[in-house]
Design an enzyme around this catalytic site. Structure first.
Site, short mmCIF file in Angstrom:
data_model
loop_
_atom_site.label_atom_id
_atom_site.label_comp_id
_atom_site.label_asym_id
_atom_site.label_seq_id
_atom_site.Cartn_x
_atom_site.Cartn_y
_atom_site.Cartn_z
N ARG A 130 0.89 -1.69 0.26
CA ARG A 130 -0.12 0.07 -0.19
C ARG A 130 1.05 1.14 0.65
O ARG A 130 0.24 2.52 0.03
CB ARG A 130 -1.25 0.03 0.96
N LYS A 152 2.64 11.44 -11.45
CA LYS A 152 1.93 10.58 -11.88
C LYS A 152 2.49 9.15 -12.03
O LYS A 152 4.04 9.39 -12.53
CB LYS A 152 1.80 11.15 -13.63
N GLU A 194 9.55 18.90 -23.90
CA GLU A 194 9.21 19.25 -23.14
C GLU A 194 9.78 20.67 -22.90
O GLU A 194 8.48 21.58 -21.53
CB GLU A 194 8.65 17.90 -22.45
N LYS A 237 6.31 23.38 -13.30
CA LYS A 237 5.55 22.23 -12.60
C LYS A 237 5.64 22.78 -11.68
O LYS A 237 4.02 22.37 -10.80
CB LYS A 237 6.45 20.82 -13.48
N GLU A 247 -5.19 16.99 -11.34
CA GLU A 247 -5.51 17.65 -12.56
C GLU A 247 -6.97 17.51 -12.94
O GLU A 247 -7.72 17.10 -13.20
CB GLU A 247 -4.46 15.92 -13.81
N ARG A 251 -3.18 21.79 -14.14
CA ARG A 251 -2.73 20.74 -14.87
C ARG A 251 -2.62 20.02 -15.75
O ARG A 251 -1.99 20.09 -16.38
CB ARG A 251 -3.15 19.81 -13.74
N ASN A 255 -0.81 19.40 -20.94
CA ASN A 255 -0.75 18.59 -21.96
C ASN A 255 -0.56 18.91 -22.72
O ASN A 255 -0.98 18.54 -24.00
CB ASN A 255 -2.06 17.84 -21.54
N HIS A 262 -0.15 12.48 -28.65
CA HIS A 262 -0.47 11.12 -28.65
C HIS A 262 -1.44 10.32 -29.49
O HIS A 262 -1.06 9.16 -29.93
CB HIS A 262 -1.57 11.00 -27.20
N HIS A 276 7.91 9.59 -27.68
CA HIS A 276 6.89 10.45 -26.84
C HIS A 276 7.40 12.56 -26.96
O HIS A 276 6.51 12.76 -27.67
CB HIS A 276 7.10 10.84 -24.98
P1 NAD Z 1 13.01 6.22 -21.79
O1 NAD Z 1 13.30 6.40 -19.38
O2 NAD Z 1 12.73 5.41 -22.40
O3 NAD Z 1 14.38 7.14 -21.80
C1 NAD Z 1 15.14 6.98 -22.98
C2 NAD Z 1 16.29 6.03 -23.63
O4 NAD Z 1 17.34 7.37 -22.59
C3 NAD Z 1 16.11 4.83 -22.75
O5 NAD Z 1 16.71 4.09 -23.86
C4 NAD Z 1 17.08 5.04 -21.71
O6 NAD Z 1 18.01 3.69 -21.05
C5 NAD Z 1 17.71 5.46 -21.74
N1 NAD Z 1 19.03 6.31 -21.17
C6 NAD Z 1 18.16 7.15 -19.75
N2 NAD Z 1 18.92 7.90 -19.88
C7 NAD Z 1 19.97 8.05 -20.24
C8 NAD Z 1 21.34 8.69 -19.48
N3 NAD Z 1 21.64 9.46 -18.81
N4 NAD Z 1 22.43 8.07 -20.50
C9 NAD Z 1 22.14 7.24 -22.19
N5 NAD Z 1 20.94 6.81 -22.12
C10 NAD Z 1 19.91 7.52 -21.45
O7 NAD Z 1 12.46 7.70 -21.50
P2 NAD Z 1 11.95 8.87 -21.24
O8 NAD Z 1 11.95 9.87 -22.33
O9 NAD Z 1 12.96 9.16 -20.67
O10 NAD Z 1 10.53 8.86 -20.75
C11 NAD Z 1 9.85 9.01 -21.46
C12 NAD Z 1 8.23 7.59 -20.56
O11 NAD Z 1 8.22 8.73 -20.09
C13 NAD Z 1 6.96 8.01 -21.00
O12 NAD Z 1 6.50 6.19 -21.18
C14 NAD Z 1 6.78 8.58 -21.05
O13 NAD Z 1 4.58 8.05 -21.06
C15 NAD Z 1 6.64 9.13 -19.30
N6 NAD Z 1 6.21 10.29 -18.71
C16 NAD Z 1 5.47 10.50 -17.67
C17 NAD Z 1 5.13 11.80 -17.62
C18 NAD Z 1 4.97 11.28 -15.99
O14 NAD Z 1 4.11 12.62 -14.73
N7 NAD Z 1 4.84 11.21 -15.37
C19 NAD Z 1 5.65 12.56 -17.95
C20 NAD Z 1 5.95 12.84 -19.25
C21 NAD Z 1 6.54 11.43 -19.84
N1 GLY Z 2 3.18 15.26 -17.50
C1 GLY Z 2 1.75 16.07 -17.82
C2 GLY Z 2 1.95 16.08 -15.98
O1 GLY Z 2 2.45 15.48 -15.09
O2 GLY Z 2 1.01 16.54 -15.58
#
Ligand code: NAD
Ligand code: GLY
Length: 379
Positions: A130, A152, A194, A237, A247, A251, A255, A262, A276
């Protein structure tokens, strides 16, 4: 409660995400990983931590992390890299690993990676017994400016992205900008989308700063530019999340570009063809172009956004021709967005650069006609 900026020293800064009892600090600085042990001390009274990371990050930075955590008993969980990790099956494996190792709620979980690891590990932390405390140590630009902040957490399923998850805040976010030195340029640009988003959605002066060269300097990994861009993004943020954690209002502005984005992502399939942040980059241009076509904002604003993307070699609408061929499918994808209510389409739209609003009843016919026009322009 607003976030409070505090400067620690020349190279490290701290912000607080003001969420009452769930408030936490974001530490931003070059080389901060070395001090991770001290920064997490109060969250890991048992001196026992589980680290969830991916293979790429582990290979590049695992040794540095191990050194930083030398005073802790560390259970390491290394997953393959990639979006497909955000699945129920992988979540179960992680939970089982934590159970087998006997973790309890006095222990700490550390998410060491990009947004994929942050979302997956954060969700595991939210539901393990939990809820166990967790700390985000983001390693991509995207995760440093967006996904590590705000609580999130989620995994994907066959019905779409991030559909199973929880709002679960970390105890701290430790952002070491030096980790970005190994990030591939494509990932850096996806993260920069972003950063740009914050200027476009709510701070025209920040956009001007980015356009005047800060953006190019961030993409060139100049340390001062990275600190400035990441700090400013996190500050914006944090303030938005502090006003609307779950949200139900402001918030949603975070997006901007995401509903169009998307749809492009779904059309591309989540197999790495379109990241993304790449989808968000083109999606923001689409949001401005759509708003201009509807007369909600000036054409000049949409032109400036497109010019900024072009000058910085960022992904643009013009690069998405192959994904624009089926406007009906794109509209259907947009209809699946989590922000939609009562069958209506919700879009974040600009009045001008730095001033956006949530349109909860976007005109589907107008969106379809816009998507059809984009398709025709692309051929
Ligand atoms: P990711 O985590 O897949 O990282 C991208 C790539 O970079 C991967 O291959 C990873 O292994 C590599 N990598 C990571 N750090 C590195 C480093 N320092 N040096 C070399 N390579 C490295 O992708 P991302 O773009 O960080 O995140 C995308 C994800 O985030 C998606 O799933 C998306 O839905 C999510 N997201 C979540 C939120 C939220 O608010 N929770 C907001 C935006 C995106
Ligand atoms: N990336 C959108 C949010 O965190 O609300």
């Amino acid at each position: 409660m607003k976030s409070r900026p505090v400067t620690l020293n020349n190279t490290s800064q701290k912000l607080t995400v003001g969420l009452g009892v769930r408030s936490y600090d974001i530490h931003i600085g070059s080389g901060l990983l070395k001090g991770l042990g001290a920064l997490i001390k109060s969250f890991a009274p048992s001196k026992r931590v589980a680290v969830i990371t991916d293979e790429t990050v582990h290979n590049l930075h695992g040794q540095a992390l191990a050194t930083a955590l030398s005073e802790y008993r560390t259970h390491l969980i290394v997953r393959p890299s990639g979006e497909s990790q955000k699945s129920m099956a992988n979540l179960e494996e992680i939970l089982e690993s934590l159970f087998r190792a006997g973790f309890d709620r006095s222990d700490l979980l550390i998410a060491f990676g990009g947004g994929v690891i942050g979302d997956l590990a954060g969700f595991a932390a939210a539901i393990y017994k939990r809820g166990m405390p967790f700390v985000q140590v983001p390693t991509t630009l995207l995760s440093q400016v967006d996904s590590s902040v705000g609580g999130k957490t989620a995994i994907n399923n066959q019905f779409g992205k991030n559909l199973i998850g929880a709002f679960y805040q970390p105890r701290a976010v430790i952002t070491d900008t030096e980790l970005l030195s190994t990030l591939p340029m494509r990932e850096l640009k996806a993260g920069y989308a972003e950063v740009l988003k914050y200027g476009l959605l709510g701070d025209a002066a920040f956009f001007e700063e980015l356009d005047a060269g800060l953006g190019a300097d961030i993409l060139a990994l100049k340390p001062d530019a990275l600190s400035r861009g990441i700090y400013k993004s996190c500050e914006m943020k944090a303030n938005i999340v502090a006003q609307d954690e779950r949200e139900s209002g402001v918030r949603a502005l975070l997006n901007l570009g995401h509903t169009f984005g998307h749809a492009l992502e779904l059309q591309a399939g989540y197999d790495g063809d379109l990241l993304h942040g790449e989808a968000v980059s083109a999606g923001m241009e689409m949001a401005f172009r759509f708003a201009a076509a509807q007369g909600f904002c000036d054409d000049k604003c949409a032109d400036r956004v497109a010019a900024h993307l072009a000058e910085n070699n960022m992904p643009r609408l013009a690069d998405m021709a192959h994904l624009l061929a089926d406007p009906d499918a794109l509209l259907r994808h947009m209809g699946q967005d989590k922000k939609n209510e009562g069958g209506q389409l919700t879009l974040i739209l600009p009045r001008t650069i730095g001033d956006t609003y949530v349109e909860k009843r976007a005109d589907r016919a107008a969106v379809l006609s816009f998507l059809t026009q984009m398709k025709d322009d692309a051929v």
